[in-house]
Design a protein around this motif. Structure first.
Motif, PDB file in Angstrom:
ATOM      1  N   CYS A   1     -52.263 -41.200 -68.105  1.00  0.00           N
ATOM      2  CA  CYS A   1     -50.845 -41.094 -67.796  1.00  0.00           C
ATOM      3  C   CYS A   1     -50.643 -40.398 -66.461  1.00  0.00           C
ATOM      4  CB  CYS A   1     -50.123 -40.326 -68.898  1.00  0.00           C
ATOM      5  SG  CYS A   1     -48.328 -40.373 -68.738  1.00  0.00           S
ATOM      6  N   VAL A   2     -49.679 -40.907 -65.715  1.00  0.00           N
ATOM      7  CA  VAL A   2     -49.208 -40.260 -64.496  1.00  0.00           C
ATOM      8  C   VAL A   2     -47.840 -39.677 -64.828  1.00  0.00           C
ATOM      9  CG1 VAL A   2     -48.544 -40.581 -62.085  1.00  0.00           C
ATOM     10  CG2 VAL A   2     -50.488 -41.870 -63.028  1.00  0.00           C
ATOM     11  N   TYR A   3     -47.645 -38.421 -64.477  1.00  0.00           N
ATOM     12  CA  TYR A   3     -46.389 -37.727 -64.744  1.00  0.00           C
ATOM     13  C   TYR A   3     -45.625 -37.518 -63.445  1.00  0.00           C
ATOM     14  CZ  TYR A   3     -48.283 -36.827 -69.341  1.00  0.00           C
ATOM     15  OH  TYR A   3     -48.804 -36.986 -70.614  1.00  0.00           O
ATOM     16  N   ASP A   4     -44.341 -37.800 -63.484  1.00  0.00           N
ATOM     17  CA  ASP A   4     -43.433 -37.610 -62.355  1.00  0.00           C
ATOM     18  C   ASP A   4     -42.529 -36.441 -62.722  1.00  0.00           C
ATOM     19  OD1 ASP A   4     -41.486 -37.811 -60.363  1.00  0.00           O
ATOM     20  OD2 ASP A   4     -40.653 -39.691 -61.122  1.00  0.00           O
ATOM     21  N   PHE A   5     -42.905 -35.237 -62.243  1.00  0.00           N
ATOM     22  CA  PHE A   5     -42.199 -34.030 -62.640  1.00  0.00           C
ATOM     23  C   PHE A   5     -41.325 -33.485 -61.518  1.00  0.00           C
ATOM     24  CE2 PHE A   5     -45.896 -33.062 -65.667  1.00  0.00           C
ATOM     25  CZ  PHE A   5     -45.197 -33.511 -66.764  1.00  0.00           C
ATOM     26  N   GLY A   6     -40.048 -33.331 -61.801  1.00  0.00           N
ATOM     27  CA  GLY A   6     -39.131 -32.674 -60.880  1.00  0.00           C
ATOM     28  C   GLY A   6     -38.767 -31.306 -61.425  1.00  0.00           C
ATOM     29  N   GLY A   7     -39.443 -30.276 -60.985  1.00  0.00           N
ATOM     30  CA  GLY A   7     -39.183 -28.931 -61.476  1.00  0.00           C
ATOM     31  C   GLY A   7     -40.013 -28.617 -62.705  1.00  0.00           C
ATOM     32  N   PHE A   8     -40.025 -27.354 -63.084  1.00  0.00           N
ATOM     33  CA  PHE A   8     -40.892 -26.928 -64.184  1.00  0.00           C
ATOM     34  C   PHE A   8     -40.120 -26.333 -65.342  1.00  0.00           C
ATOM     35  CE2 PHE A   8     -43.790 -27.979 -61.217  1.00  0.00           C
ATOM     36  CZ  PHE A   8     -44.307 -27.007 -60.377  1.00  0.00           C
ATOM     37  N   VAL A   9     -38.813 -26.535 -65.400  1.00  0.00           N
ATOM     38  CA  VAL A   9     -38.029 -25.842 -66.412  1.00  0.00           C
ATOM     39  C   VAL A   9     -38.191 -26.424 -67.813  1.00  0.00           C
ATOM     40  CG1 VAL A   9     -36.285 -24.832 -64.913  1.00  0.00           C
ATOM     41  CG2 VAL A   9     -36.016 -27.180 -65.673  1.00  0.00           C
TER      42      VAL A   9
ATOM     43  N   ILE B   1     -49.250 -29.907 -66.434  1.00  0.00           N
ATOM     44  CA  ILE B   1     -49.741 -29.750 -65.059  1.00  0.00           C
ATOM     45  C   ILE B   1     -51.078 -29.013 -65.061  1.00  0.00           C
ATOM     46  CG2 ILE B   1     -49.316 -28.610 -62.841  1.00  0.00           C
ATOM     47  CD1 ILE B   1     -46.303 -29.186 -63.333  1.00  0.00           C
ATOM     48  N   LYS B   2     -51.166 -27.933 -65.829  1.00  0.00           N
ATOM     49  CA  LYS B   2     -52.405 -27.150 -65.861  1.00  0.00           C
ATOM     50  C   LYS B   2     -53.580 -27.933 -66.432  1.00  0.00           C
ATOM     51  CE  LYS B   2     -50.294 -22.634 -65.808  1.00  0.00           C
ATOM     52  NZ  LYS B   2     -50.051 -21.366 -66.466  1.00  0.00           N
ATOM     53  N   GLU B   3     -53.316 -28.921 -67.297  1.00  0.00           N
ATOM     54  CA  GLU B   3     -54.382 -29.729 -67.892  1.00  0.00           C
ATOM     55  C   GLU B   3     -54.667 -31.018 -67.113  1.00  0.00           C
ATOM     56  OE1 GLU B   3     -54.270 -30.223 -72.145  1.00  0.00           O
ATOM     57  OE2 GLU B   3     -52.942 -28.486 -72.331  1.00  0.00           O
ATOM     58  N   SER B   4     -53.954 -31.227 -66.021  1.00  0.00           N
ATOM     59  CA  SER B   4     -54.104 -32.456 -65.247  1.00  0.00           C
ATOM     60  C   SER B   4     -55.435 -32.500 -64.507  1.00  0.00           C
ATOM     61  CB  SER B   4     -52.968 -32.588 -64.230  1.00  0.00           C
ATOM     62  OG  SER B   4     -51.737 -32.742 -64.893  1.00  0.00           O
ATOM     63  N   ASN B   5     -55.999 -33.714 -64.413  1.00  0.00           N
ATOM     64  CA  ASN B   5     -57.211 -33.915 -63.625  1.00  0.00           C
ATOM     65  C   ASN B   5     -56.904 -33.831 -62.134  1.00  0.00           C
ATOM     66  OD1 ASN B   5     -57.362 -35.860 -66.181  1.00  0.00           O
ATOM     67  ND2 ASN B   5     -59.381 -35.025 -65.761  1.00  0.00           N
ATOM     68  N   LYS B   6     -55.737 -34.329 -61.751  1.00  0.00           N
ATOM     69  CA  LYS B   6     -55.286 -34.278 -60.356  1.00  0.00           C
ATOM     70  C   LYS B   6     -53.816 -33.902 -60.329  1.00  0.00           C
ATOM     71  CE  LYS B   6     -59.212 -35.716 -58.700  1.00  0.00           C
ATOM     72  NZ  LYS B   6     -60.139 -34.871 -58.016  1.00  0.00           N
ATOM     73  N   ILE B   7     -53.456 -33.115 -59.311  1.00  0.00           N
ATOM     74  CA  ILE B   7     -52.077 -32.681 -59.120  1.00  0.00           C
ATOM     75  C   ILE B   7     -51.692 -33.059 -57.694  1.00  0.00           C
ATOM     76  CG2 ILE B   7     -50.488 -30.731 -59.098  1.00  0.00           C
ATOM     77  CD1 ILE B   7     -52.623 -29.313 -60.970  1.00  0.00           C
ATOM     78  N   ILE B   8     -50.635 -33.827 -57.570  1.00  0.00           N
ATOM     79  CA  ILE B   8     -50.197 -34.347 -56.281  1.00  0.00           C
ATOM     80  C   ILE B   8     -48.841 -33.751 -55.956  1.00  0.00           C
ATOM     81  CG2 ILE B   8     -49.563 -36.443 -55.039  1.00  0.00           C
ATOM     82  CD1 ILE B   8     -51.544 -37.895 -56.990  1.00  0.00           C
ATOM     83  N   ILE B   9     -48.731 -33.160 -54.769  1.00  0.00           N
ATOM     84  CA  ILE B   9     -47.486 -32.511 -54.364  1.00  0.00           C
ATOM     85  C   ILE B   9     -46.990 -33.164 -53.068  1.00  0.00           C
ATOM     86  CG2 ILE B   9     -46.353 -30.331 -53.811  1.00  0.00           C
ATOM     87  CD1 ILE B   9     -48.738 -28.903 -55.208  1.00  0.00           C
TER      88      ILE B   9
ATOM     89  N   MET C   1     -57.563 -39.698 -68.098  1.00  0.00           N
ATOM     90  CA  MET C   1     -57.181 -39.107 -66.841  1.00  0.00           C
ATOM     91  C   MET C   1     -55.694 -38.775 -66.887  1.00  0.00           C
ATOM     92  SD  MET C   1     -57.343 -40.597 -62.934  1.00  0.00           S
ATOM     93  CE  MET C   1     -56.854 -42.207 -63.446  1.00  0.00           C
ATOM     94  N   ILE C   2     -55.342 -37.602 -66.431  1.00  0.00           N
ATOM     95  CA  ILE C   2     -53.958 -37.160 -66.345  1.00  0.00           C
ATOM     96  C   ILE C   2     -53.686 -36.761 -64.900  1.00  0.00           C
ATOM     97  CG2 ILE C   2     -52.262 -35.452 -67.083  1.00  0.00           C
ATOM     98  CD1 ILE C   2     -53.836 -35.250 -69.716  1.00  0.00           C
ATOM     99  N   VAL C   3     -52.635 -37.345 -64.325  1.00  0.00           N
ATOM    100  CA  VAL C   3     -52.233 -37.058 -62.951  1.00  0.00           C
ATOM    101  C   VAL C   3     -50.795 -36.584 -62.983  1.00  0.00           C
ATOM    102  CG1 VAL C   3     -51.835 -38.027 -60.652  1.00  0.00           C
ATOM    103  CG2 VAL C   3     -53.768 -38.845 -62.027  1.00  0.00           C
ATOM    104  N   SER C   4     -50.521 -35.452 -62.359  1.00  0.00           N
ATOM    105  CA  SER C   4     -49.156 -34.943 -62.261  1.00  0.00           C
ATOM    106  C   SER C   4     -48.707 -34.992 -60.810  1.00  0.00           C
ATOM    107  CB  SER C   4     -49.068 -33.500 -62.763  1.00  0.00           C
ATOM    108  OG  SER C   4     -49.227 -33.450 -64.156  1.00  0.00           O
ATOM    109  N   VAL C   5     -47.539 -35.588 -60.585  1.00  0.00           N
ATOM    110  CA  VAL C   5     -46.915 -35.617 -59.268  1.00  0.00           C
ATOM    111  C   VAL C   5     -45.725 -34.677 -59.368  1.00  0.00           C
ATOM    112  CG1 VAL C   5     -45.885 -37.055 -57.480  1.00  0.00           C
ATOM    113  CG2 VAL C   5     -47.677 -38.007 -58.970  1.00  0.00           C
ATOM    114  N   VAL C   6     -45.777 -33.576 -58.623  1.00  0.00           N
ATOM    115  CA  VAL C   6     -44.795 -32.506 -58.810  1.00  0.00           C
ATOM    116  C   VAL C   6     -44.274 -31.969 -57.484  1.00  0.00           C
ATOM    117  CG1 VAL C   6     -45.896 -31.758 -60.959  1.00  0.00           C
ATOM    118  CG2 VAL C   6     -46.505 -30.624 -58.855  1.00  0.00           C
ATOM    119  N   ASN C   7     -43.072 -31.493 -57.522  1.00  0.00           N
ATOM    120  CA  ASN C   7     -42.480 -30.652 -56.490  1.00  0.00           C
ATOM    121  C   ASN C   7     -41.107 -30.285 -57.010  1.00  0.00           C
ATOM    122  OD1 ASN C   7     -41.291 -29.451 -54.159  1.00  0.00           O
ATOM    123  ND2 ASN C   7     -42.732 -30.568 -52.874  1.00  0.00           N
TER     124      ASN C   7
END
Length: 186
Positions: free
Chosen positions: A57-65, A73-81, A1-7
């Motif tokens: 893995c849970v990813y804590d992403f600040g920005g996409f640069v 993010i595109k391969e994540s099972n869940k994306i949390i914003i 499972m891959i979870v991305s937390v992004v904004n």
């Protein structure tokens, strides 16, 4: 499972939610931004300028640069914003949704709001731009700050004692709903 937390906006709660989700689900945690995660989640958290895709893995992403962020993010099972009522936060949330699209893997966390009026304004802004959003509501709570200062997940803080269960009941019930959303269809 891959979870991305992004904004793209900072200060909306990405790190506390990413940390708590990772710890409560027994996942690794990676970030592309300097934070305290390696100190409060030793052996399981890593800060890397270029994140590496790993399972559970849970990813804590600040920005996409940074290179590789958008691919993960595109391969994540869940994306949390996470999103607050701050105008810039709403703009960055809409930019994030425009960049990655909206589908059933994505949810918006309305965080740190103070009253129903503020919550409704956030919802109206988001829903005037996107339909069928998965929304979760986290009213202002000290549990977020306490999680970062103690290194305890939201679940651990909730279960500390009767007073914490009483104080954090509404937040924790919504957090449990979020964890159920993450576990669904993983």
């Amino acid at each position: 499972m891959i979870v991305s937390v992004v904004n793209k906006k900072g200060g909306v709660g990405k790190t506390p939610f990413a940390f708590s989700i990772a710890k409560d689900l027994g996942c690794f945690l990676q970030s592309n931004d300097n934070s305290i995660i390696e100190r409060i989640y030793p052996e399981k958290a890593k800060i890397l300028p270029t994140p590496k895709k790993i399972d559970n893995c849970v990813y804590d992403f600040g920005g996409f640069v940074e290179k590789g962020v958008l691919d993960i993010i595109k391969e994540s099972n869940k994306i949390i914003i996470p999103c607050t009522s701050n105008y810039n936060s709403l703009l960055r949330t809409l930019e994030t949704l425009n960049e990655i699209g909206n589908d059933n893997r994505i949810c918006i966390l309305v965080t740190d709001y103070r009253d129903e009026k503020e919550k409704n304004q956030i919802c109206e802004t988001l829903e005037s731009n996107f339909t069928d959003l998965n929304l979760f509501f986290f009213k202002f709570s000290k549990i977020i700050e306490n999680s970062m200062s103690s290194g305890a997940s939201f679940t651990e803080l909730y279960n500390e004692n009767n007073l914490s269960r009483l104080s954090y009941t509404n937040f924790f019930n919504e957090y449990q709903r979020l964890l159920d959303f993450i576990r669904k269809d993983k």
